[in-house]
Design an enzyme around this catalytic site. Structure first.
Site, PDB file in Angstrom:
ATOM      1  CE  LYS A  81      -2.425  -1.471   3.536  1.00 36.35           C
ATOM      2  NZ  LYS A  81      -2.282  -3.027   3.449  1.00 36.35           N
ATOM      3  CB  THR A  82       3.418   2.077   1.828  1.00 37.94           C
ATOM      4  OG1 THR A  82       3.034   1.981   3.289  1.00 37.94           O
ATOM      5  CG2 THR A  82       4.412   3.192   2.122  1.00 37.94           C
ATOM      6  CG  ASP A 126       0.387   2.475   7.108  1.00 40.55           C
ATOM      7  OD1 ASP A 126      -0.563   1.843   6.689  1.00 40.55           O
ATOM      8  OD2 ASP A 126       0.894   1.916   7.673  1.00 40.55           O
ATOM      9  CB  THR A 175      -5.299  -3.912   8.164  1.00 38.30           C
ATOM     10  OG1 THR A 175      -5.105  -3.503   9.152  1.00 38.30           O
ATOM     11  CG2 THR A 175      -3.352  -3.901   7.365  1.00 38.30           C
ATOM     12  NE  ARG A 234       6.103  -4.796   5.326  1.00 41.00           N
ATOM     13  CZ  ARG A 234       4.996  -4.303   5.734  1.00 41.00           C
ATOM     14  NH1 ARG A 234       4.417  -4.741   6.500  1.00 41.00           N
ATOM     15  NH2 ARG A 234       4.447  -2.823   5.498  1.00 41.00           N
TER      16      ARG A 234
END
Ligand code: ADE
Length: 353
Positions: A81-82, A126, A175, A234
């Site tokens: 997302k980032t 975030d 999330t 990740r």
């Protein structure tokens, strides 16, 4: 890209127990992630439908010479997302300021950031579902009308001051889309869900990262790591580093399928990418609660994890892999979990094979 503030407390408990697969946000990993983060849509692998939709939106906003609508990304941690927010900023030729909701505790935190924005700039928040009520209310007029509504004075002398802000784009990431308040959710013009990655996509991510880090890896080695990466880039990127350490110390440094499998076995990451916490969670439900249903708080206490880590980090993949089910009365394991962990399910109890 400037990182204004961030919070590091979220996953620390699990980070101690699961040094590899959990989404701990320690500084070292941040630097590592920043250095391998793709900067353009061409190098960003996966999420193809979302990428296409975003490229059209960006093109249209450039043609109109207007900032992008506010965007909300939701989905499990570690799916990019980032990274996507950074790619969007790059594509728009805009600056981006990155922060997270827990760092915006006091009204002056959010006011300070909003007042520091320049025209066309992107603000990335975030974990936006963790914004407090006051911060949310400051954000509403800022998102809708690009103004800050400030009050000064007390009771009878209270005055409202409208401060204009430059037009900016807010990108929120969460999330837990369901935990966002309705009014906040409604102020996002574009809402997208990020999906877990396929094995092929993760193998491409692994190859790309290995290239950047000068790690030698063959296609089968990349797929072996991809299969155990829980659909999450990740995690794939962290596993590449760990497997590379093993390859360097125990062999000639090159990652092959055999080396990857040996290293991942040592790290106790199984063929489905589950680690000790995941297996303990499933085993607990099977052995102590006869397969469930059982409440998430009970599970968290019994295995010594915090509830949020279980809900946000462990469960999304266990649900997606079909090993766990959410029911109104709590969590239940599915027959495939019994099979995966080597249990034989009997009518009212279970035994190990
Ligand atoms: N690293 C992390 N996420 C990635 C992605 N989506 N594409 C390429 N490299 C990545």
């Amino acid at each position: 890209m400037s990182i204004i503030a961030d919070d590091n407390d979220f996953h620390n408990t699990s980070a101690e127990k699961n040094p590899v697969t959990k989404a701990e946000t320690i500084e070292f990993d941040k630097n590592f992630e920043n250095c391998i983060r793709p900067k353009s849509f061409d190098t960003y692998i996966g999420q193809s439908a979302l990428k296409e939709a975003l490229q059209i939106t960006i093109e249209a906003s450039k043609k109109r010479e207007l900032p992008l609508d506010h965007l909300l990304f939701y989905g499990p941690p570690g799916l990019g997302k980032t990274t996507l927010a950074g790619v969007i900023a790059e594509q728009m030729g805009a600056e981006i300021k990155i922060t997270s909701a827990p760092a915006l505790e006091r009204p002056r935190d959010i006011i300070g950031i909003l007042m520091s924005l320049k025209g066309g700039e992107i603000l990335f928040i975030d974990e936006i579902h963790r914004l407090n009520k006051v911060a949310e209310e400051i954000l509403y007029p800022a998102m809708e009308d690009f103004v800050l509504d400030m009050t000064t004075g007390k009771s009878q002398t209270v005055k409202t001051l409208r401060i204009p802000l430059p037009k900016f784009t807010l990108i929120g990431a969460t999330t837990k889309a369901g935990a966002l308040s309705g009014p906040l959710r409604d102020r996002f013009g574009i809402i997208h869900r990020l999906e877990f990655y396929t094995e092929d996509e993760l193998a491409q991510v692994i190859k790309r990262t290995s290239g950047i880090l000068n790690i030698e890896i063959d296609t089968k080695g990349a797929h072996a790591i991809a299969r155990r990466s829980r659909g999450t880039p990740r995690i794939a990127n962290r596993l590449v580093k760990r497997v590379s350490d093993y390859a360097l110390v125990k062999h000639d440094g090159k990652i092959t399928e055999d080396i990857a499998n040996l290293a991942l076995d040592i790290l106790k990451i199984d063929e489905l990418g589950l680690d000790n916490t995941d297996r303990n969670l499933l085993k607990l439900i099977i052995e102590k609660y006869n397969g469930g249903p059982v409440g998430v708080e009970t599970i968290a206490t019994a295995i010594g994890e915090d509830t949020r880590t279980i809900e946000d980090v462990c469960e999304p993949y266990l649900l997606q892999a079909g090993l766990l089910q959410r029911t109104p009365r709590g969590r239940k394991v599915s027959p495939s979990a019994y099979c995966h962990l080597g249990y034989k399910k009997q009518s009212n109890q279970q035994t190990l094979f």
